[in-house]
Write a protein that holds these residues in place. Sequence first.
Motif, PDB file in Angstrom:
ATOM      1  N   ASN A 110      -4.719 -12.815   5.944  1.00  0.00           N
ATOM      2  CA  ASN A 110      -3.651 -12.620   4.963  1.00  0.00           C
ATOM      3  C   ASN A 110      -2.338 -12.268   5.657  1.00  0.00           C
ATOM      4  N   PRO A 111      -1.728 -13.198   6.360  1.00  0.00           N
ATOM      5  CA  PRO A 111      -0.519 -12.877   7.120  1.00  0.00           C
ATOM      6  C   PRO A 111       0.666 -12.447   6.246  1.00  0.00           C
ATOM      7  N   LYS A 112       0.686 -12.874   4.977  1.00  0.00           N
ATOM      8  CA  LYS A 112       1.825 -12.495   4.126  1.00  0.00           C
ATOM      9  C   LYS A 112       1.774 -11.021   3.712  1.00  0.00           C
ATOM     10  N   TYR A 113       0.619 -10.382   3.869  1.00  0.00           N
ATOM     11  CA  TYR A 113       0.484  -8.965   3.534  1.00  0.00           C
ATOM     12  C   TYR A 113       0.434  -8.074   4.773  1.00  0.00           C
ATOM     13  N   LYS A 114       0.913  -8.578   5.877  1.00  0.00           N
ATOM     14  CA  LYS A 114       0.820  -7.837   7.146  1.00  0.00           C
ATOM     15  C   LYS A 114       1.484  -6.464   7.059  1.00  0.00           C
ATOM     16  N   LEU A 115       2.696  -6.398   6.507  1.00  0.00           N
ATOM     17  CA  LEU A 115       3.401  -5.117   6.418  1.00  0.00           C
ATOM     18  C   LEU A 115       2.654  -4.114   5.545  1.00  0.00           C
ATOM     19  N   GLU A 116       2.131  -4.576   4.415  1.00  0.00           N
ATOM     20  CA  GLU A 116       1.412  -3.683   3.511  1.00  0.00           C
ATOM     21  C   GLU A 116       0.111  -3.184   4.146  1.00  0.00           C
ATOM     22  N   ILE A 117      -0.590  -4.082   4.829  1.00  0.00           N
ATOM     23  CA  ILE A 117      -1.855  -3.701   5.478  1.00  0.00           C
ATOM     24  C   ILE A 117      -1.599  -2.684   6.577  1.00  0.00           C
ATOM     25  N   ASN A 118      -0.632  -2.965   7.443  1.00  0.00           N
ATOM     26  CA  ASN A 118      -0.319  -2.040   8.537  1.00  0.00           C
ATOM     27  C   ASN A 118       0.213  -0.715   8.005  1.00  0.00           C
ATOM     28  N   GLY A 119       0.992  -0.754   6.921  1.00  0.00           N
ATOM     29  CA  GLY A 119       1.490   0.478   6.304  1.00  0.00           C
ATOM     30  C   GLY A 119       0.354   1.325   5.754  1.00  0.00           C
ATOM     31  N   ALA A 120      -0.617   0.673   5.129  1.00  0.00           N
ATOM     32  CA  ALA A 120      -1.765   1.409   4.577  1.00  0.00           C
ATOM     33  C   ALA A 120      -2.593   2.039   5.694  1.00  0.00           C
ATOM     34  N   ILE A 121      -2.773   1.302   6.790  1.00  0.00           N
ATOM     35  CA  ILE A 121      -3.511   1.854   7.941  1.00  0.00           C
ATOM     36  C   ILE A 121      -2.767   3.060   8.513  1.00  0.00           C
ATOM     37  N   THR A 122      -1.464   2.922   8.678  1.00  0.00           N
ATOM     38  CA  THR A 122      -0.664   4.024   9.229  1.00  0.00           C
ATOM     39  C   THR A 122      -0.731   5.248   8.327  1.00  0.00           C
ATOM     40  N   ASP A 123      -0.556   5.058   7.025  1.00  0.00           N
ATOM     41  CA  ASP A 123      -0.630   6.175   6.081  1.00  0.00           C
ATOM     42  C   ASP A 123      -2.019   6.815   6.084  1.00  0.00           C
ATOM     43  N   GLY A 124      -3.046   5.969   6.128  1.00  0.00           N
ATOM     44  CA  GLY A 124      -4.421   6.492   6.144  1.00  0.00           C
ATOM     45  C   GLY A 124      -4.710   7.318   7.390  1.00  0.00           C
ATOM     46  N   LEU A 125      -4.257   6.819   8.541  1.00  0.00           N
ATOM     47  CA  LEU A 125      -4.476   7.567   9.788  1.00  0.00           C
ATOM     48  C   LEU A 125      -3.644   8.846   9.808  1.00  0.00           C
ATOM     49  N   ASN A 126      -2.440   8.808   9.264  1.00  0.00           N
ATOM     50  CA  ASN A 126      -1.606  10.019   9.209  1.00  0.00           C
ATOM     51  C   ASN A 126      -2.202  11.062   8.271  1.00  0.00           C
ATOM     52  N   SER A 127      -2.892  10.630   7.246  1.00  0.00           N
ATOM     53  CA  SER A 127      -3.472  11.578   6.298  1.00  0.00           C
ATOM     54  C   SER A 127      -4.725  12.242   6.836  1.00  0.00           C
ATOM     55  N   ARG A 128      -5.252  11.737   7.944  1.00  0.00           N
ATOM     56  CA  ARG A 128      -6.418  12.363   8.568  1.00  0.00           C
ATOM     57  C   ARG A 128      -6.087  13.748   9.118  1.00  0.00           C
ATOM     58  N   GLY A 129      -4.834  13.946   9.479  1.00  0.00           N
ATOM     59  CA  GLY A 129      -4.423  15.251  10.005  1.00  0.00           C
ATOM     60  C   GLY A 129      -4.871  15.498  11.423  1.00  0.00           C
ATOM     61  N   VAL A 130      -5.097  14.412  12.162  1.00  0.00           N
ATOM     62  CA  VAL A 130      -5.568  14.563  13.539  1.00  0.00           C
ATOM     63  C   VAL A 130      -4.404  14.675  14.468  1.00  0.00           C
TER      64      VAL A 130
END
Length: 133
Positions: free
Chosen positions: A113-133
Amino acid sequence: MEVSFLIQIVIGLIVVLAILMFFFFSSRSKAKKAKHAAEQNEEKVDLQALLAIIKNNKSTSSELKEALDLVLKHYGEIDNLKVYIDMLYIICLHPNTNKNIIIGFNKELVKLNPKYKLEINGAITDGLNSRGV
């Protein structure tokens, strides 16, 4: 008398060996046929069932990876972005996840899904940031 007895033993061993070889090769061919049939008859797995595995905090890393592989295989093309963004958050927060699972799923999802690249990467970044590690 000893020679004829030895010949009978050798012939008996050859017969036993032939029987064993027959069973060995017939069982291997049956296993291959069964595996091939299972691959052809593989049914499409329900997305909700896969999400239940992913959401279950007791799912092991291997179960999580297998569920994500099935998601990519059967539901790789995004039709409802919210479901996939929620899935990405859940993956990042799952107690049995690891970097290989997250990065692998991210790469394959972006590839499909190359057209959703920004949304996918943003969700990964937000998810990893919410881990609190």
